[in-house]
Write a protein that holds these residues in place. Sequence first.
Motif, mmCIF file in Angstrom:
data_model
loop_
_atom_site.group_PDB
_atom_site.id
_atom_site.type_symbol
_atom_site.label_atom_id
_atom_site.label_comp_id
_atom_site.label_asym_id
_atom_site.label_seq_id
_atom_site.Cartn_x
_atom_site.Cartn_y
_atom_site.Cartn_z
ATOM 1 N N GLU A 31 0.657 -1.284 0.000
ATOM 2 C CA GLU A 31 0.043 0.057 -0.205
ATOM 3 C C GLU A 31 0.740 1.245 -0.019
ATOM 4 O O GLU A 31 0.427 2.245 -0.407
ATOM 5 C CB GLU A 31 -0.869 0.047 1.216
ATOM 6 C CG GLU A 31 -0.286 -0.022 2.426
ATOM 7 C CD GLU A 31 0.183 -1.237 3.279
ATOM 8 O OE1 GLU A 31 0.287 -1.148 4.229
ATOM 9 O OE2 GLU A 31 0.118 -2.329 2.471
ATOM 10 N N ALA A 84 1.867 1.629 -3.717
ATOM 11 C CA ALA A 84 0.667 1.852 -4.441
ATOM 12 C C ALA A 84 0.013 3.291 -4.079
ATOM 13 O O ALA A 84 -0.209 4.022 -5.150
ATOM 14 C CB ALA A 84 -0.381 0.652 -4.036
ATOM 15 N N ASN A 85 0.126 3.751 -2.966
ATOM 16 C CA ASN A 85 -0.325 5.057 -2.716
ATOM 17 C C ASN A 85 0.485 6.244 -3.398
ATOM 18 O O ASN A 85 -0.117 7.190 -4.016
ATOM 19 C CB ASN A 85 -0.209 5.459 -1.299
ATOM 20 C CG ASN A 85 -1.154 4.912 -0.371
ATOM 21 O OD1 ASN A 85 -2.200 4.122 -1.043
ATOM 22 N ND2 ASN A 85 -0.959 4.826 0.930
ATOM 23 N N ASN A 89 -0.392 5.572 -7.185
ATOM 24 C CA ASN A 89 -1.854 6.062 -7.521
ATOM 25 C C ASN A 89 -1.931 7.516 -7.642
ATOM 26 O O ASN A 89 -2.875 8.310 -8.344
ATOM 27 C CB ASN A 89 -2.649 5.457 -6.572
ATOM 28 C CG ASN A 89 -2.865 4.035 -6.793
ATOM 29 O OD1 ASN A 89 -2.811 3.237 -7.667
ATOM 30 N ND2 ASN A 89 -3.461 3.390 -5.703
ATOM 31 N N LYS A 106 0.342 9.661 -8.311
ATOM 32 C CA LYS A 106 1.036 10.213 -9.810
ATOM 33 C C LYS A 106 -0.037 9.802 -10.817
ATOM 34 O O LYS A 106 -0.111 10.952 -11.609
ATOM 35 C CB LYS A 106 2.226 9.230 -9.882
ATOM 36 C CG LYS A 106 3.172 9.698 -11.269
ATOM 37 C CD LYS A 106 4.250 8.858 -11.351
ATOM 38 C CE LYS A 106 4.689 9.500 -12.770
ATOM 39 N NZ LYS A 106 6.237 8.782 -13.012
ATOM 40 N N LEU A 107 -0.651 8.943 -10.850
ATOM 41 C CA LEU A 107 -1.609 8.634 -11.760
ATOM 42 C C LEU A 107 -2.893 9.547 -11.913
ATOM 43 O O LEU A 107 -3.236 10.162 -12.761
ATOM 44 C CB LEU A 107 -2.289 7.220 -11.833
ATOM 45 C CG LEU A 107 -3.276 6.637 -12.711
ATOM 46 C CD1 LEU A 107 -2.887 6.649 -14.207
ATOM 47 C CD2 LEU A 107 -3.875 5.524 -12.474
ATOM 48 N N GLN A 108 -3.275 9.930 -10.615
ATOM 49 C CA GLN A 108 -4.409 10.927 -10.421
ATOM 50 C C GLN A 108 -3.804 12.346 -10.924
ATOM 51 O O GLN A 108 -4.609 13.094 -11.758
ATOM 52 C CB GLN A 108 -4.814 10.877 -8.921
ATOM 53 C CG GLN A 108 -5.871 11.869 -8.652
ATOM 54 C CD GLN A 108 -7.223 11.284 -9.726
ATOM 55 O OE1 GLN A 108 -7.849 10.566 -9.594
ATOM 56 N NE2 GLN A 108 -7.409 12.546 -10.487
ATOM 57 N N ASN A 147 -3.798 12.645 -14.711
ATOM 58 C CA ASN A 147 -5.002 12.664 -15.416
ATOM 59 C C ASN A 147 -5.499 13.934 -15.147
ATOM 60 O O ASN A 147 -6.189 14.637 -16.033
ATOM 61 C CB ASN A 147 -6.091 11.640 -14.787
ATOM 62 C CG ASN A 147 -5.725 10.155 -14.937
ATOM 63 O OD1 ASN A 147 -5.186 10.230 -16.039
ATOM 64 N ND2 ASN A 147 -6.050 9.325 -14.188
#
Length: 259
Positions: free
Chosen positions: A105, A108-109, A112, A114-116, A119
């Motif tokens: 996690e 992953a945090n 995630n 970075k992905l957000q 976007n």
Amino acid sequence: MVGERNRILELKEYLSKLGISVNIGKTKARGHKGIFMHSFNDCRIDISKNVSDVEVLSILLHEFAHYIHYSYDKSLKNLDFVFGDYSDDIREELIRVTVSNVPKEFAANLFNAKLQINNDIKFLTNNIKSVDKNFKLSEKNNNIEQSLPLPYKYLLKYDKVKYFNDIFSADKIDENLRLNDVQKAYIKLKSKQRALRRVNCRISRLNKYYNNPTELFARFIDAYYTKPEMTQKLAPESCLKLKNSNIEFLKKVNDIFYK
């Protein structure tokens, strides 16, 4: 648990005989779960008072591994003392062991986030391009920046500013009635780009930390004793080389775990 407590006590006693001061649950370990410190001939291991009892043995082994590494190589960069030829294959095995023990996690945090952010940047860029088809994300837009009045120009560099007695922030820019949609999107875009740089910097530091030879070795030693079956499966060559290395410091550790 009784066996684990006994191992902690035996290992702590052994480290004390080596001249290592061991403090368990007495400090915050400088914000870490555990820390190995050395100064001239003085060595010390602190395990944070914020860690759970079940973590203590693992952390103690980890920090002791740093002591072992330091004893053989003061630079903490060379692992030839244990693996002979520190090949790419050995390194890959150690990385596999490390990855298997890093809380999923946690990484992953970051990814995630970075992905957000990416976007959000794409969304804001498209909004601006719908008005200005020549807009380029990679270039400074003088027209928009020069159109911004004070104090909003400051938000091109900072997420939040105090101007006289008022606070202005990029995350609340949509509430502003003085700016048009493009100006608001541009300010938010700059804020998101700063956020992306911060996340990328954290990911870069994380990669550097977990690929550091002394961290790879410390996590391997921890796993070798606390998760032997998994470690043997992930790093068979490394386990064999460690077993044949005859590191004096580990003879007592072997007795503690395998007597």
